[in-house]
Design a protein around this motif. Structure first.
Motif, mmCIF file in Angstrom:
data_model
loop_
_atom_site.group_PDB
_atom_site.id
_atom_site.type_symbol
_atom_site.label_atom_id
_atom_site.label_comp_id
_atom_site.label_asym_id
_atom_site.label_seq_id
_atom_site.Cartn_x
_atom_site.Cartn_y
_atom_site.Cartn_z
ATOM 1 N N ARG A 203 12.266 -2.485 -2.720
ATOM 2 C CA ARG A 203 11.848 -1.953 -1.649
ATOM 3 C C ARG A 203 11.645 -3.042 -0.431
ATOM 4 N N ILE A 411 13.536 -0.086 2.824
ATOM 5 C CA ILE A 411 12.578 1.273 2.391
ATOM 6 C C ILE A 411 13.657 2.322 2.216
ATOM 7 N N ASN A 414 16.078 1.885 -0.613
ATOM 8 C CA ASN A 414 15.370 1.772 -1.952
ATOM 9 C C ASN A 414 15.014 3.355 -2.212
ATOM 10 N N LYS A 415 14.676 4.129 -1.173
ATOM 11 C CA LYS A 415 14.547 5.590 -1.309
ATOM 12 C C LYS A 415 15.741 6.138 -2.024
ATOM 13 N N GLU A 420 14.578 9.367 -4.412
ATOM 14 C CA GLU A 420 13.633 9.800 -3.638
ATOM 15 C C GLU A 420 14.113 10.745 -2.383
ATOM 16 N N GLY C 239 3.632 -0.826 -1.928
ATOM 17 C CA GLY C 239 4.036 0.452 -1.475
ATOM 18 C C GLY C 239 5.134 1.326 -2.004
ATOM 19 N N ILE C 243 8.486 4.944 -0.557
ATOM 20 C CA ILE C 243 7.143 4.793 0.224
ATOM 21 C C ILE C 243 6.442 5.700 -0.914
ATOM 22 N N SER C 244 6.562 5.657 -2.214
ATOM 23 C CA SER C 244 5.716 6.530 -2.985
ATOM 24 C C SER C 244 4.340 6.131 -3.170
ATOM 25 N N GLU C 246 2.924 4.105 -0.880
ATOM 26 C CA GLU C 246 2.471 3.566 0.572
ATOM 27 C C GLU C 246 1.039 4.188 0.786
#
Lengths: 445, 273, 297
Positions: A203, A411, A414-415, A420, C239, C243-244, C246
């Protein structure tokens, strides 16, 4: 014997201006009593900087301290300090893409102004000897702000022993890369391998940079006016991060994750290189600065078992090898600006650069790329040279919002890679956030 | 009788297992600090290291002793300054009867609970104007401010144990408040004050966030040095392990001294021994 | 001789002034700054934008709302685990309190509480290395579980952070509840024994009611700590992934000091502040009540 003749012969072929020995006694001032502080990234080249600096100390009487930091920490410390008029460090080694932010924060004394005022000999600077894709990184607002010294280009590194055993050619296209990665992942013949390929997927900066490294070779572009050869990359910065080509590329990466080692979602520069040197993956794409380390038996298990190739490209697209690297700047708030400038022009000069490269640092000038001794010690130099000539200097944005933009992007990427969110959702969000960020500072309307 | 012996034995085993769970991770890092980088990550693990291998410590200390010194200076100074401010205030809040003293005490306590991250940027700007960025002085001031509320409350809880008759008797004899504070309250609360001092010491010693904001080069504290080793460049685990061990020594040793009063301190004096 | 009034002022005033400057001013200034578009590296160019920062943070962006959610998920899970395990441990140590070694064992057990959080993060970063760490090795050799990236995948990362947080603070809950158990009058145990009550009955009817105020105190104090959770995140997951993990404090730090967006960062600081104030009010009221009753003992 033949080698010696060739060597002597090729010396004559080199651009003469770049190898004419500079009379440093005349060129450098006396800086006795000055404690020059250099702030640098803790990249593998830092040892060579420490090794070569005593020469400057004995020539000028100054003492040189080189301090190393991690990537994010360095950025944070440097920009915070100098934007608050702090002059603790005289020489700032900064990533070329931070230039816009540093200029905006009023951190840099432009080298062009210094050398014009001083009337420095052109052959000491030897600007034309820099490879253009890298030299461009030190220019902002049409002015040469800093001296480039550590140019990096990306190459594909692959294990020759494994590729030979499988009768494979070095991969050229994304499809080749994926096919090879798939073949090596969980292959019972190679139990020591944990994956076929490794990328930077952590991330933040790591994943964000990774996106830019690949996107042009994937046949896509990050924003409207940025494509290799664009006359003004910053003319129209509306994002294309969620274009079909960009999303397709993210989906390709998502599939690639299956052929990478467990935990790759946390890989940054160090982990990626370590996976390769520990013999855990068959291929990585990597900055040239670390290539010498892969031949260092103390930390590498793959000495002599790897080779490099041009950065891969998607079908129907061209290879656009990523360019990056470090430029040396004079801190505007330094109290030792003269010594700092002397250090810069000495350190970045073709002569010292060559010596520095021979200590294991990355070649960044035409003269160094063509140097036979460097070619002998760093046999990947021809591929590197070709990569450097094909590279696109605006690979990543270089304006004042770069760091934040790349982290925001990193971010979201990476998600997508950790599952995610879907590739489309992640890139839609990234595009929205980046547009909003650029709007907030008036970069786009 | 036999049943209770067996029960005790089982409980003791359980307690030992629990202790092991909370000890083992630290022990593993301690062992790691005596290993080479390769041995730290060797598989199968090197269970018992060669304790004469101290290269990690010598290399790490030669690079970072100045940050260790910074940490020691900041910690000791902020502990002393915190006490200088807090003890009289705690004394006043305990023994002076004035309107609004509960409110004042509550207000002081509530500043302790606010997250430091919310104060960092304004303080950064303030210190910039005072030209105090990257100075140990700034760190001392901020650590002191964040520790005062704690020190006031916990010291007050110790002052309350002083028999009020003793204070009143001295007042009748005409002793000044300063006299009572220095000659009666402080000597009678020595143990409590030591507790407060140890806590404040550890809080300052452990602090990371504020130091991340305020230090650039000269004033970097030891935690900043350690955290810099873990940024995304290259983790030199030998250094990190050695530094972690050194950073952990004061809290661990001091916890032994705190034993009796630790609950009281951690609950801001709410729980008495 | 200095007058009584001045004497008293000298005792109290310096601290108040000091706190006003260093603690109260910053919080007020944060509120002010949160209404601006401001970058730390060019503060002279800041401009007023009103509630925009708050609007973007709370309604346009998904990161900060996730950070709030994560903070509370981590807080509640950690605290729940800490209370359950802390109670079990307190019971064990309570039962063996008269035995040899029990003191030594207890002292070692509570050491994590005071340990530098940064070091706790590092210790676990070392142990949890996915391929080469000792945890993977034990999992693999003893339980035959394939190693995976404990800090690199969303749910495992969240669980790891909760576990690390609980590891550090369960001992705190333990000694707090142990202190609580010590307050249970012996006669009650005796009476229960005579009535032939089983352990469950003893626990639910005698022990839990008498330690309830200790639990409440523990929850509030831990909640305040969890709202500021920073160090462990900073070291282990930063984080991520995505954002898991964060959390509010890390997000604020990141915005203010990596992107230097101090306007937006101050807005998030103010939101944390408001949340803290609510918890703080509860905490202070509780502590004040306890204090008036001459402490829990």
């Amino acid at each position: 014997m033949l080698r010696k003749i060739l060597l002597t012969f090729s010396l004559f072929l080199l651009p003469m201006n770049s190898l004419l020995a500079v009379d440093w006694g005349k060129e450098l001032g006396d800086h006795s009593g000055v404690d020059l502080k250099v702030q640098s990234i803790m990249d593998p080249y830092i040892d060579a900087v420490k090794e070569i600096s005593p020469q400057f100390e004995s020539a000028t009487g100054a003492s040189v301290t080189v301090e190393g930091f991690g990537y994010d920490g360095l950025h944070e410390k440097q920009i915070v300090a100098c934007s608050q008029n702090d002059g603790s460090y005289d020489v700032l080694f900064i990533d070329g893409i931070w230039i816009g932010e540093f200029v905006e924060a009023d951190c840099i004394e432009p080298v062009e102004d210094i050398w014009t005022a001083e009337g420095t000999d052109k052959s000491v600077i030897a600007w034309d000897d820099y490879i253009p894709s890298f030299a461009g990184q030190a220019i902002w607002d049409d002015k040469k702000m800093c001296l480039p010294f550590g140019g990096y280009w990306h190459m594909l590194h692959y294990r020759t022993d494994l590729f030979e055993a499988e009768g494979l050619q070095p991969p050229k296209t994304f499809d080749d890369v994926m096919a090879a990665a798939k073949l090596f992942k969980d292959n019972p013949k190679y139990p020591e391998l944990e994956g076929g390929y490794a990328m930077n997927m952590a991330r933040g900066s790591a994943a964000g940079q990774q996106y830019y490294e690949w996107i042009y070779s994937a046949g896509a572009q990050p924003w409207e006016s940025n494509y290799p050869g664009s006359p003004d990359a910053y003319a129209d910065q509306r994002g294309l991060y969620n274009s079909p080509e960009s999303v397709a590329f993210i989906e390709w990466m998502q599939e690639m994750v299956n052929y990478m080692p467990p935990g790759v979602e946390q890989y940054a520069w160090d982990e990626r290189a370590k996976a390769f040197t520990q013999g855990k993956v068959a291929m990585i794409n990597n900055w040239s600065v670390r290539t010498p380390l892969f031949n260092d038996p103390e930390i590498s298990k793959v000495k002599g078992k790897f080779d490099v190739a041009l950065f891969p490209h998607a079908e129907g697209a061209e290879s656009v090898p990523p360019v990056g690297g470090w430029i040396a700047c004079v801190n505007k708030h330094s109290k030792n600006q003269e010594a700092a400038w002397d250090y810069l022009k000495w350190f970045a000069s073709p002569e010292i650069h060559r010596e520095w490269v021979l200590m294991g640092a990355p070649p960044s000038r035409h003269s160094a790329m063509n140097d036979p001794q460097i070619n002998a010690e760093q046999p990947w130099t021809p591929v590197l040279y070709e990569s450097s000539l094909r590279a696109w200097q605006e690979l990543r944005p270089r304006h004042a919002l770069t760091f934040e933009l790349i982290e925001t992007l990193g971010i979201e990427v990476n998600k997508a890679l950790t599952g995610e969110s879907s590739a489309q959702d992640a890139m839609d969000t990234a595009n929205k956030k980046i547009d909003r960020l650029l709007k907030s500072e008036g970069y786009i309307d | 009788m036999k049943a209770s012996v067996r029960k005790n034995f089982i409980l003791l085993i359980l307690a030992t297992l629990i202790t092991f769970v909370f000890l083992a991770p630290n022990l593993w890092m301690l062992f790691g600090s005596f290993k080479s980088q390769n041995a730290m990550f060797a598989l199968p693990p090197v269970w018992i290291p060669d304790f004469t291998y101290i290269k990690n410590f010598t290399i790490m200390l030669s690079e970072s002793y100045m940050y260790l010194i910074n940490s020691i200076i900041v910690t000791i100074c902020s502990t002393i300054v915190s006490l200088i401010f807090s003890l009289p205030t705690a004394f006043g809040l305990t023994f002076f009867k004035f309107k609004g003293r509960y409110f004042l005490a509550d207000w002081i306590l509530s500043t302790r609970m606010l997250p430091p991250v919310a104060a960092a940027v304004p303080l950064f700007i303030l210190f910039k104007y005072l030209n105090l960025l990257d100075s140990l002085f700034a760190l001392i001031i901020v650590y002191t401010a964040f520790n005062i509320p704690f020190a006031v409350w916990v010291s007050a809880s110790f002052f309350k144990k002083i028999p009020i008759d003793l204070i009143e008797a001295s007042r009748i004899e005409g002793a000044s408040w300063f006299h009572i504070f220095l000659k009666i309250a402080i000597p009678l609360s020595k143990g409590g004050i030591a507790t407060v001092a140890i806590f404040v010491f550890i809080f300052s010693w452990n602090e990371l966030l504020i130091a991340l904001f305020f230090t650039v080069s000269e004033s970097r504290t030891f935690p900043i040095f350690i955290s810099a080793q873990v940024s995304q460049a290259q983790i030199i685990w030998g250094n990190v392990a050695a530094a972690t061990v050194i950073q952990s020594i004061p809290p661990i040793l001091l916890t032994i001294f705190l034993q009796k009063n630790i609950v009281s301190g951690l609950t801001l004096g709410a729980v008495k021994n | 001789m200095i007058s009584e009034k001045i004497q008293k002022l000298l005792f109290i005033l310096p601290t108040c002034l000091f706190l006003l400057v260093i603690s109260i001013f910053p919080f007020l200034y944060s509120v002010y700054l949160s209404l601006f578009q401001a970058k730390l590296t060019k503060m002279h160019k800041k401009f007023f934008i009103g509630w925009e920062n708050y609007y973007v943070l709370l309604f346009e962006d998904d990161v900060f709302p996730t950070a709030i959610k994560n903070t509370f998920v981590i807080a509640f899970s950690s605290i729940t685990i800490e209370i359950i395990l802390g109670f079990i441990m307190a019971k064990i140590f309570f039962e063996i309190r008269h035995l040899k070694f029990s003191n030594t064992l207890r002292t070692i057990t509570i050491m994590p509480i005071m340990l530098t959080p940064l070091c706790v993060g590092l210790v676990f970063l070392y142990i949890l290395n996915p391929t080469l760490g000792i945890f993977s090795y034990i999992l693999d050799t003893v339980f035959g579980i394939e190693p995976f990236a404990y800090l690199g995948e969303s749910l495992p990362a969240k669980i790891s952070v909760i576990a690390i947080n609980s590891w550090q603070w369960t001992p705190f809950m333990m000694i707090l509840l142990l202190a609580g158990l010590m307050t249970v009058p012996n006669e009650q145990y005796e009476a229960a024994k005579i009535d032939g009550a089983n352990w469950f009955h003893v626990m639910t009817k005698i022990e839990i009611p008498s330690i309830l105020s200790f639990v409440l105190l523990g929850v509030v104090l831990r909640l305040i700590e969890c709202i500021r959770l920073f160090d462990i995140i900073y070291i282990t997951t930063r984080g991520g992934p995505g954002i898991s993990t964060e959390v509010m404090a890390f997000f604020t730090y990141r915005t203010e000091f990596r992107s230097f967006q101090v306007g937006s960062g101050s807005a998030s600081a103010v939101i944390i502040l408001i949340i803290s104030l609510i918890v703080t009010t509860i905490a202070v009221t509780l502590l004040r009540r306890v204090e008036k009753n001459e402490g829990l003992s």
